[in-house]
Scaffold this motif. Structure first.
Motif, PDB file in Angstrom:
ATOM      1  N   PRO A  46       0.810  -1.222   0.000  1.00 31.82           N
ATOM      2  CA  PRO A  46       0.000   0.000   0.000  1.00 31.82           C
ATOM      3  C   PRO A  46       0.840   1.266   0.000  1.00 31.82           C
ATOM      4  O   PRO A  46       0.372   2.316  -0.442  1.00 31.82           O
ATOM      5  CB  PRO A  46      -0.825  -0.128   1.285  1.00 31.82           C
ATOM      6  CG  PRO A  46       0.001  -1.008   2.177  1.00 31.82           C
ATOM      7  CD  PRO A  46       0.653  -1.993   1.251  1.00 31.82           C
ATOM      8  N   ASP A  47       2.070   1.192   0.494  1.00 27.47           N
ATOM      9  CA  ASP A  47       2.928   2.380   0.499  1.00 27.47           C
ATOM     10  C   ASP A  47       3.215   2.850  -0.922  1.00 27.47           C
ATOM     11  O   ASP A  47       3.127   4.056  -1.223  1.00 27.47           O
ATOM     12  CB  ASP A  47       4.237   2.083   1.250  1.00 27.47           C
ATOM     13  CG  ASP A  47       4.939   0.826   0.726  1.00 27.47           C
ATOM     14  OD1 ASP A  47       4.242  -0.085   0.232  1.00 27.47           O
ATOM     15  OD2 ASP A  47       6.182   0.766   0.805  1.00 27.47           O
ATOM     16  N   GLN A  48       3.545   1.905  -1.797  1.00 31.69           N
ATOM     17  CA  GLN A  48       3.831   2.274  -3.185  1.00 31.69           C
ATOM     18  C   GLN A  48       2.562   2.642  -3.934  1.00 31.69           C
ATOM     19  O   GLN A  48       2.563   3.566  -4.757  1.00 31.69           O
ATOM     20  CB  GLN A  48       4.557   1.119  -3.886  1.00 31.69           C
ATOM     21  CG  GLN A  48       5.935   0.830  -3.322  1.00 31.69           C
ATOM     22  CD  GLN A  48       6.648  -0.277  -4.070  1.00 31.69           C
ATOM     23  OE1 GLN A  48       6.051  -1.025  -4.839  1.00 31.69           O
ATOM     24  NE2 GLN A  48       7.947  -0.413  -3.844  1.00 31.69           N
ATOM     25  N   ALA A  49       1.459   1.930  -3.642  1.00 34.80           N
ATOM     26  CA  ALA A  49       0.183   2.271  -4.276  1.00 34.80           C
ATOM     27  C   ALA A  49      -0.240   3.679  -3.896  1.00 34.80           C
ATOM     28  O   ALA A  49      -0.704   4.452  -4.742  1.00 34.80           O
ATOM     29  CB  ALA A  49      -0.890   1.262  -3.868  1.00 34.80           C
ATOM     30  N   PHE A  50      -0.070   4.039  -2.630  1.00 34.90           N
ATOM     31  CA  PHE A  50      -0.455   5.371  -2.169  1.00 34.90           C
ATOM     32  C   PHE A  50       0.356   6.453  -2.883  1.00 34.90           C
ATOM     33  O   PHE A  50      -0.190   7.478  -3.292  1.00 34.90           O
ATOM     34  CB  PHE A  50      -0.248   5.494  -0.660  1.00 34.90           C
ATOM     35  CG  PHE A  50      -0.436   6.891  -0.140  1.00 34.90           C
ATOM     36  CD1 PHE A  50      -1.710   7.406   0.033  1.00 34.90           C
ATOM     37  CD2 PHE A  50       0.656   7.697   0.150  1.00 34.90           C
ATOM     38  CE1 PHE A  50      -1.891   8.703   0.501  1.00 34.90           C
ATOM     39  CE2 PHE A  50       0.489   8.981   0.613  1.00 34.90           C
ATOM     40  CZ  PHE A  50      -0.789   9.487   0.789  1.00 34.90           C
ATOM     41  N   ALA A  51       1.643   6.230  -3.039  1.00 34.35           N
ATOM     42  CA  ALA A  51       2.488   7.228  -3.702  1.00 34.35           C
ATOM     43  C   ALA A  51       2.024   7.470  -5.144  1.00 34.35           C
ATOM     44  O   ALA A  51       1.971   8.614  -5.606  1.00 34.35           O
ATOM     45  CB  ALA A  51       3.948   6.777  -3.681  1.00 34.35           C
ATOM     46  N   ILE A  52       1.662   6.396  -5.848  1.00 34.04           N
ATOM     47  CA  ILE A  52       1.201   6.534  -7.233  1.00 34.04           C
ATOM     48  C   ILE A  52      -0.139   7.253  -7.283  1.00 34.04           C
ATOM     49  O   ILE A  52      -0.336   8.195  -8.053  1.00 34.04           O
ATOM     50  CB  ILE A  52       1.108   5.155  -7.902  1.00 34.04           C
ATOM     51  CG1 ILE A  52       2.500   4.545  -8.064  1.00 34.04           C
ATOM     52  CG2 ILE A  52       0.416   5.261  -9.264  1.00 34.04           C
ATOM     53  CD1 ILE A  52       2.483   3.124  -8.574  1.00 34.04           C
ATOM     54  N   TRP A  53      -1.078   6.833  -6.449  1.00 31.86           N
ATOM     55  CA  TRP A  53      -2.428   7.403  -6.494  1.00 31.86           C
ATOM     56  C   TRP A  53      -2.455   8.850  -6.018  1.00 31.86           C
ATOM     57  O   TRP A  53      -3.208   9.656  -6.550  1.00 31.86           O
ATOM     58  CB  TRP A  53      -3.364   6.544  -5.666  1.00 31.86           C
ATOM     59  CG  TRP A  53      -3.739   5.271  -6.362  1.00 31.86           C
ATOM     60  CD1 TRP A  53      -3.371   4.882  -7.633  1.00 31.86           C
ATOM     61  CD2 TRP A  53      -4.551   4.216  -5.848  1.00 31.86           C
ATOM     62  NE1 TRP A  53      -3.900   3.652  -7.931  1.00 31.86           N
ATOM     63  CE2 TRP A  53      -4.634   3.211  -6.864  1.00 31.86           C
ATOM     64  CE3 TRP A  53      -5.210   4.003  -4.646  1.00 31.86           C
ATOM     65  CZ2 TRP A  53      -5.352   2.040  -6.699  1.00 31.86           C
ATOM     66  CZ3 TRP A  53      -5.933   2.824  -4.472  1.00 31.86           C
ATOM     67  CH2 TRP A  53      -6.005   1.860  -5.482  1.00 31.86           C
ATOM     68  N   ARG A  54      -1.646   9.168  -5.041  1.00 31.75           N
ATOM     69  CA  ARG A  54      -1.612  10.571  -4.592  1.00 31.75           C
ATOM     70  C   ARG A  54      -1.112  11.461  -5.722  1.00 31.75           C
ATOM     71  O   ARG A  54      -1.634  12.555  -5.945  1.00 31.75           O
ATOM     72  CB  ARG A  54      -0.713  10.723  -3.363  1.00 31.75           C
ATOM     73  CG  ARG A  54      -0.637  12.178  -2.868  1.00 31.75           C
ATOM     74  CD  ARG A  54       0.184  12.308  -1.605  1.00 31.75           C
ATOM     75  NE  ARG A  54       1.558  11.890  -1.819  1.00 31.75           N
ATOM     76  CZ  ARG A  54       2.489  11.918  -0.862  1.00 31.75           C
ATOM     77  NH1 ARG A  54       2.166  12.307   0.369  1.00 31.75           N
ATOM     78  NH2 ARG A  54       3.711  11.533  -1.113  1.00 31.75           N
ATOM     79  N   GLY A  55      -0.097  10.993  -6.453  1.00 28.04           N
ATOM     80  CA  GLY A  55       0.390  11.772  -7.585  1.00 28.04           C
ATOM     81  C   GLY A  55      -0.673  11.974  -8.645  1.00 28.04           C
ATOM     82  O   GLY A  55      -0.802  13.066  -9.215  1.00 28.04           O
TER      83      GLY A  55
END
Length: 405
Positions: free
Chosen positions: A266-275
């Motif tokens: 979820p850490d990497q997913a969050f970084a992509i989606w926030r962008g």
């Protein structure tokens, strides 16, 4: 679990013990220790005088200095608060200990994870890699999702006939690029995602080195939809190809984030989606799905995050259209004309999302400029030829405007 709470309780007791002991000891009068030291110093002066180590004058000066210090110490110690009664100190210490322990356990229950085993970062990454490797294949995922797919909609007879003809034509013309593009779009429109995925796959194969990032992203999306929302290894590989061709492709980035969330990153997913949320545009088809999921992804990653509020739409909105309906014909024409002029100029120079093109088509039909609305409709279909959600929005606007397909 029991051992954890026993160890935690013991640590709390050991931490609070010095505080409680200090309360039980209290301030005391404190004078005995300092005065005893100074008395020993006076006795030492007398012994040195008898042994001849000090003269009478030196001994007198030393006595005066020691006696002065004794008076200072006595004045200081008289200002110290006396020790609390033992019973009061016990009650006060107990209250402090219980309050600290209760607060500690309450805070851990809120922020911690009771009963959850320790999971170092390296182990989490290893588990995510293992989950990625254990994923079902695309074929397996589609077979598992098939029973859960909704029933196909009842089609308009004319559309059904045309779609059947298109399928037959593509069986006879296996190298028709535009035919496969059209077939993939229409199969997806009726929810026949496996057929749409197969048509898009064939399209990508025929395009070869000329394939675009959007073509690949659309293929990856149809693979995910065919699998009921699951991102297989094959789908992720297609999405990676799309992102390699265009790192800013929002469609591919959204599904890449979904893949990471599904395998436990979820850490990497969050970084992509926030962008993606911060970059927009607000009307992009992946924005709303991200808004619905990013809170859970952030929580799973241990991140506090408040998604930005949706941006206000540009151009004439549905509310504008309703307000125009209550105006006189002259005022309505003037208001819509001004909005249409600004929106048309912006789309011509800057471009914009499909929702803006849809508003322009509807607004032009309200003004009675049917030919111009039809021209904008045709242009919009070309602009969004590779994006089925955008084409659906354009088609809905065409229906509202009463334009031909």
């Amino acid at each position: 679990m029991t051992l954890f709470w026993l160890i935690t309780g013991a640590l709390v007791v050991l931490t609070l013990l010095p505080v409680v002991m200090a309360l039980l000891r209290g301030g005391g009068d404190g004078r005995g220790t300092d005065l005893a030291i100074y008395r020993d110093q006076l006795a030492e002066v007398e012994r040195d005088l008898e042994r001849g180590l000090l003269s009478e004058d030196e001994a007198a000066r030393t006595r005066i200095e020691v006696q002065r210090r004794m008076l200072d110490a006595d004045r200081r110690e008289r200002g110290v608060v006396s020790r609390l009664p033992r019973g009061t100190a016990l009650v006060f210490g107990g209250v402090i200990a219980l309050s600290a322990a209760a607060g500690t356990f309450a805070l851990y229950s809120l922020l911690g994870a009771p009963g959850y085993p320790d999971l170092p970062l390296a182990e989490r990454i290893a588990q995510a890699d293992a989950a990625r490797d254990r994923r079902p294949s695309q074929a397996e995922a589609e077979a598992q999702a098939a029973p859960m797919m909704p029933e196909p909609p009842e089609l308009d007879p004319d559309f059904d006939r045309l779609l059947t003809q298109l399928r037959q034509v593509m069986d006879e013309r296996p190298d028709d690029l535009q035919g496969y593009r059209l077939l993939a779009r229409n199969e997806a429109a009726i929810g026949n995602f496996p057929a749409a995925r197969a048509a898009q796959e064939r399209l990508v194969e025929l395009l070869g080195p000329d394939v675009t990032a959007e073509d690949l992203a659309m293929w990856g999306e149809l693979m995910v939809l065919s699998a009921g929302g699951f991102v297989s290894s094959e789908a992720e590989a297609v999405l990676d190809r799309a992102l390699a061709a265009d790192p800013r492709n929002g469609r591919a980035a959204y599904y890449k984030g979904l893949a990471l969330a599904q395998i436990g990153r979820p850490d990497q997913a969050f970084a992509i989606w926030r962008g993606l949320l911060e970059r927009g545009p607000e009307e992009a088809p992946w924005i709303e799905p991200i808004r619905g999921q990013i809170g859970q992804v952030a929580a799973a990653a241990g991140i506090r995050y408040d998604a930005p509020a949706p941006a206000a739409p540009r151009g004439p909105t549905a509310a504008d259209m309703e307000a125009a309906a209550d105006m006189s014909p002259e005022d309505r024409q003037a208001m819509i004309g001004n909005m249409v002029s600004g929106l048309s100029q912006r789309l011509a120079t800057e471009g914009g999302p499909s929702s803006d093109w849809a508003r322009l088509i509807v607004a032009l039909s309200v003004l009675g400029q049917t030919d111009r609305a039809q021209a904008i409709l045709d242009e919009a279909r070309g602009v969004f030829a590779g994006s089925q959600p955008d084409l659906d929005a354009i088609a809905a606007a065409a229906d509202r405007a009463g334009l031909s397909e």
